[in-house]
Design an enzyme around this catalytic site. Structure first.
Site, PDB file in Angstrom:
ATOM      1  CD  GLU A 253       1.653 103.348  30.476  1.00 58.79           C
ATOM      2  OE1 GLU A 253       2.783 103.840  30.703  1.00 58.79           O
ATOM      3  OE2 GLU A 253       0.844 103.855  29.675  1.00 58.79           O
TER       4      GLU A 253
ATOM      5  CE1 TYR B 248      -3.793 110.756  26.574  1.00 60.14           C
ATOM      6  CE2 TYR B 248      -2.287 112.467  27.303  1.00 60.14           C
ATOM      7  CZ  TYR B 248      -2.891 111.767  26.287  1.00 60.14           C
ATOM      8  OH  TYR B 248      -2.590 112.067  24.984  1.00 60.14           O
TER       9      TYR B 248
END
Length: 217
Positions: A156, A149
């Site tokens: 991103e 995660y």
């Protein structure tokens, strides 16, 4: 009361299985193709595949809206839309930016693909098999997120950040501001999602330990 099992060929299990296959193919490309061609060639050869596979998650929003699954609609929209922004807003609209042409693209695909392979296979087994998912799959589902995660989110954000100037010069200041707003949304969004997984992990690990203890008695 035993749970109602679904046919492997019914819509939801089949969707999860095909999604796992799609992400497995992307992981295969990272392992097999990237070492041969390197960056930025790897990005240009795989960006459309990555976009197509990720866009399949739009079905999850529809499923949540129609009540096919119990996932909260707003949470699902937030999770899927952040990735769609990356694949559509950056991969397709701003492919010549430095983020996607660097090793960050590789870390992104690794984090996404491993996470989704495990997640979709977990859902598939839970829907189709009486005993649910194999223990190893449950352990992967509720432990890999510690690493995957943060890696995915960091990748991103780096990709979006590297595209800010190009967004303004190639499109408009408004588009740049949209990307900045999306980045700021991660501040409340990521901790919320991460802490949710931590809470879920606590419940699942407790259940697994209890189940394991009963088998020893």
């Amino acid at each position: 009361m035993s749970k109602k099992l679904a046919s492997p060929l019914s819509f939801l299990p089949l969707y999860n299985l095909l999604s796992a296959v799609g992400w497995s193919y992307l992981l295969y490309l990272v392992i097999s193709l990237y070492p041969k061609v390197g960056q930025p060639a790897f990005f240009y050869q795989t960006k459309n595949v990555a976009t197509l596979v990720q866009c399949g998650a739009i079905i999850e929003i529809i499923n949540s809206f129609l009540g096919v699954v119990r996932s909260p609609l707003l949470t699902t929209v937030a999770q899927v839309s952040s990735r769609l922004l990356v694949v559509l807003g950056i991969f397709q609209l701003l492919p010549n930016t430095s983020g996607v042409q660097s090793v960050v693209y590789i870390s992104l695909l690794l984090a996404w693909s491993i996470t989704e392979i495990v997640r979709y296979l977990y859902y598939f087994f839970m829907l189709v098999f009486k005993n649910g998912a194999p223990k190893i799959l449950i352990l992967l589902r509720y432990n890999l997120f510690w690493i995957l995660y943060p890696t995915g989110v960091a990748s991103e954000l780096r990709i979006i950040y590297c595209a800010l100037n190009a967004a303004e010069s190639q499109y408009s200041l408004l588009y740049k501001r949209i990307l900045i707003a999306a980045m700021l949304a991660y501040i409340p969004g990521f901790p919320m999602l991460f802490l949710h997984m931590v809470a879920q992990r606590k419940k699942v690990m407790k259940s697994l330990r209890s189940s394991f203890g009963k088998k020893l008695i």
